[in-house]
Design an enzyme around this catalytic site. Structure first.
Site, mmCIF file in Angstrom:
data_model
loop_
_atom_site.group_PDB
_atom_site.id
_atom_site.type_symbol
_atom_site.label_atom_id
_atom_site.label_comp_id
_atom_site.label_asym_id
_atom_site.label_seq_id
_atom_site.Cartn_x
_atom_site.Cartn_y
_atom_site.Cartn_z
ATOM 1 N N ALA A 69 55.639 30.754 -12.114
ATOM 2 C CA ALA A 69 56.500 31.418 -13.100
ATOM 3 C C ALA A 69 56.685 32.860 -12.651
ATOM 4 C CB ALA A 69 55.856 31.369 -14.476
ATOM 5 N N ALA A 114 54.061 37.695 -12.303
ATOM 6 C CA ALA A 114 54.192 36.273 -11.981
ATOM 7 C C ALA A 114 52.861 35.584 -12.227
ATOM 8 C CB ALA A 114 54.594 36.094 -10.515
ATOM 9 N N LYS A 115 52.852 34.288 -12.276
ATOM 10 C CA LYS A 115 51.597 33.511 -12.320
ATOM 11 C C LYS A 115 51.943 32.092 -11.899
ATOM 12 C CE LYS A 115 47.460 34.494 -13.979
ATOM 13 N NZ LYS A 115 46.810 35.719 -13.572
ATOM 14 N N GLY A 116 50.983 31.441 -11.256
ATOM 15 C CA GLY A 116 51.237 30.069 -10.838
ATOM 16 C C GLY A 116 49.956 29.295 -10.802
ATOM 17 N N ASP A 155 42.865 33.533 -8.383
ATOM 18 C CA ASP A 155 42.690 33.458 -9.828
ATOM 19 C C ASP A 155 41.646 32.360 -10.054
ATOM 20 O OD1 ASP A 155 44.737 34.508 -12.230
ATOM 21 O OD2 ASP A 155 43.668 32.697 -12.791
#
Ligand code: NAD
Length: 424
Positions: A69, A114-116, A155
């Site tokens: 995202a 962002a993050k995924g 993460d």
């Protein structure tokens, strides 16, 4: 101080996306900002969903689902972690990508959010399977990520080795070594010194500044830290070395407690020996008791949602510094506000991680590494800059620390969107 009304209290736990949107709305009420910008910020710029076929060690095939995202890039490339966890969802990635936008804006870093992640339990994959999954994820995201576009980082469930595989796969596909595509890599391939300890160091710096703000000499301050991992142990050991008295630290099994002060260097961190805090302790208490100790500073640095409606009334600390992401639920936070217990928010306190990631990216682009000493000096000055900017808004507008941090982020994002405009 702005105390939320009872109507503002929401059911808990709230999703990351709901929290991110609510904080945005809340910050907007304190600012004169174009509502169209606020509307834009409620939505991610892009969400990519990919299928990841991976050959298992027994020769069978399994298809995993991955997401990336990208929320907002008005201030610079998208930036945020990549997690491997069975609970990863599209909405969670979107919500956490929004948190990253606020965090990079509070720190005034030239990045967006962002993050995924991949929906997978990393404990069920072998080392080789994890490598194949990571390389395939890099292949599927190759048009989405890039040092000038979107830069993943470790993460939950991913680490420096994962970043090394991702960087290698991307570099092979590009035909050139591209270290700046990810941060949190091993230093031998462009990682930065001090990256691992940075979130804990920033928590300690912010706790120290907060004590100063409330006229409490650090040498007289008592501190408790929940979680003795990367964030908690680094924060506890630094505060201890700066003269504070750390009276309790914990891991998932419970806490070591000594009202006279613990020797934090003698307690093994999660990395040194997992879940060994209570093994070496003379006196132990449970995690619930740790949170309720009557100390000056409480640092929840383990997991999310540990201070809730159930225990917020019993928190006896004078000050809370959020080391973990989201350790206090919305309703728990309202109670602490009503009780006038200041809370220094995660998006400021643990932002040392993304700040040193920025330093890593600069080192990668310039192909020149910094000394550990320089990293720590620059981190100190970036943290002080951000701390002062948030404190200014607390003083001038009589805001709670969390609101002040979101207001600062939104001011910067609103100004950048205003200056760039909307096209077409
Ligand atoms: P870690 O895995 O290194 O350590 C976590 C520690 O918390 C361990 O000591 C573990 O035993 C303890 N713990 C786990 N569950 C617990 C529970 N229910 N009660 C009490 N203790 C518990 O993790 P970390 O990297 O230090 O991350 C901690 C928090 O900080 C997370 O919320 C993470 O998202 C956040 N954070 C981490 C970074 C980073 O770069 N490491 C950056 C920003 C924020």
């Amino acid at each position: 101080m702005n105390v939320p009304t009872t109507e503002e209290r929401v059911e808990e736990p709230e999703t990351a996306l709901a929290t991110a949107r609510r904080q945005l709305d809340r910050a907007a009420t304190h600012l004169e900002i174009d509502p169209a910008v606020v509307e834009r910020l409620k939505h991610p710029a892009r969400v990519q969903r990919v299928s990841l076929p991976v050959e298992r060690d027994d020769g069978s095939l399994e298809v995993f689902t991955g997401y990336r995202a990208q929320h907002d890039s008005v201030r610079g490339p998208f930036k945020g972690g990549m997690r491997y966890h069975p609970g990863v969802t599209e909405d969670e990635c979107i919500g956490l990508s929004m948190w990253m936008t606020w965090k990079t804006a509070v720190m005034d870093l030239p990045f967006g959010g962002a993050k995924g992640g991949v929906v997978v339990d990393p404990k069920e994959l072998s080392h080789e399977e994890t490598e194949r999954l990571t390389r395939r994820f890099a292949q599927e995201l190759r048009d989405t990520v890039g040092p000038m576009h979107d830069i993943p980082a470790p993460d939950m469930g991913t680490d420096a080795e994962t970043m090394g595989w991702f960087m290698d796969a991307y570099s092979v596909l590009q035909g050139e070594t591209t270290p700046g595509v990810v941060t949190g890599k091993p230093p031998v391939i462009g990682g930065s010194h001090g990256r691992e300890e940075a979130p804990g160091r920033s928590v300690a710096i912010v706790a120290r500044e907060a004590c100063g703000y409330y006229d409490l000499p650090l040498e007289e301050a008592t501190v408790t830290v929940q979680g003795y991992g990367s964030v908690g142990a680094n924060a506890a050991r630094l505060l201890d070395s700066w003269g504070a008295t750390v009276v309790a630290v914990s891991d998932v099994n419970g806490a070591a407690y000594d009202p006279e002060g613990l020797e934090t260097g003698a307690i093994p961190t999660h990395e040194e020996e997992p879940e060994a805090v209570t093994k070496v302790a003379d006196r132990t208490i449970d995690n619930g008791e740790l949170l309720e100790l009557d100390v000056d500073v409480l640092i929840p640095a383990a997991v999310g949602n540990v201070i809730t409606t159930r225990n917020a009334d019993a928190i006896a600390a004078d000050l809370v510094v959020e080391g973990a992401n989201g350790p206090i639920t919305v309703s728990g936070d309202s109670i602490l506000r009503e009780r006038d217990i200041p809370v220094i928010p995660d998006i400021l306190a643990n932002a040392g991680g993304v700040t040193v990631s920025y330093f890593e990216w600069l080192q990668d682009i310039n192909r020149r590494s910094w000394t550990h000493e320089r990293v720590n000096e620059e981190l100190e000055s970036e943290m002080l800059r951000a701390w002062n900017a948030v404190a200014e808004r607390v003083d001038e507008r009589d805001l709670a620390w969390r609101d002040a941090a979101y207001v600062l982020a939104l001011e910067r994002l609103g100004a950048a969107h205003g200056a760039r405009g909307l096209w077409p």
